[in-house]
Design a protein around this motif. Structure first.
Motif: not given
Length: 184
Positions: A55-67, A79-82, A139-151
């Protein structure tokens, strides 16, 4: 004032290829506001996870919210986890290839290898440092989002271009086969 969903950066936008900056103080009001905006954007877009760079904010923040939702009908409900400044502490040896999509790469799915479990350390919006283990789809969701933090985006992780398919093909062929498979 009600928070509106934020625009999602699409593949090719430079923010998706940057290494995200650490959040200096996770309890700051702007971080809580960002997490809220991420949750609203995620809900509106039928995602199961989102990273601040999307969303255009290059900070190390992810939300995992599987449903379960239209994009992931078989997703588990959690439950969503920030996660602020997440770090992978350890991961399983086991790797599984499974289908992923991305809000920043609409209309495409890819068969991506990921660890089946990851142990993660992160800070909450309350300022607590937490260690948590994620398994399987979460775990897949987290790894996918974690990748975004690393470009990185999921298309960087597919083993061959043949592992990329159109999202409509995914829904009509792959997901339909999974729905009738006795292994589910």
């Amino acid at each position: 004032m009600m928070t509106q969903p934020l625009p999602i950066a699409q593949l090719g936008h430079s923010v998706l290829r940057q290494i995200a900056a650490p959040v200096p103080h996770g309890q700051d009001a702007w971080v809580r506001s960002l997490v809220n905006e991420l949750l609203v954007t995620l809900q509106a877009s039928n995602g199961v996870g989102i990273a601040a760079p999307q969303v255009g904010h290059s900070y190390r923040v992810v939300v995992v919210a599987s449903r379960p939702n239209a994009r992931y009908p078989h997703a588990p409900q959690i439950q969503p986890i920030a996660l602020i400044n997440p770090e992978v502490v350890r991961h399983s040896d086991d790797v599984v290839r499974d289908w992923e999509g991305c809000l920043s790469v609409p209309g495409v799915r890819g068969l991506v290898p990921r660890y089946t479990s990851v142990e993660v350390e992160y800070t909450t919006v309350e300022g607590d440092r937490v260690t948590q283990e994620f398994h399987d789809f979460v775990a897949r969701i987290f790894q996918h989002e974690f990748d975004h933090l690393n470009g990185l985006v999921f298309v960087d992780r597919v083993e061959t271009q043949h592992d990329l398919i159109d999202e409509q093909e995914y829904f009509t062929r792959v997901l339909a086969q999974q729905s009738v498979s006795p292994a589910q």
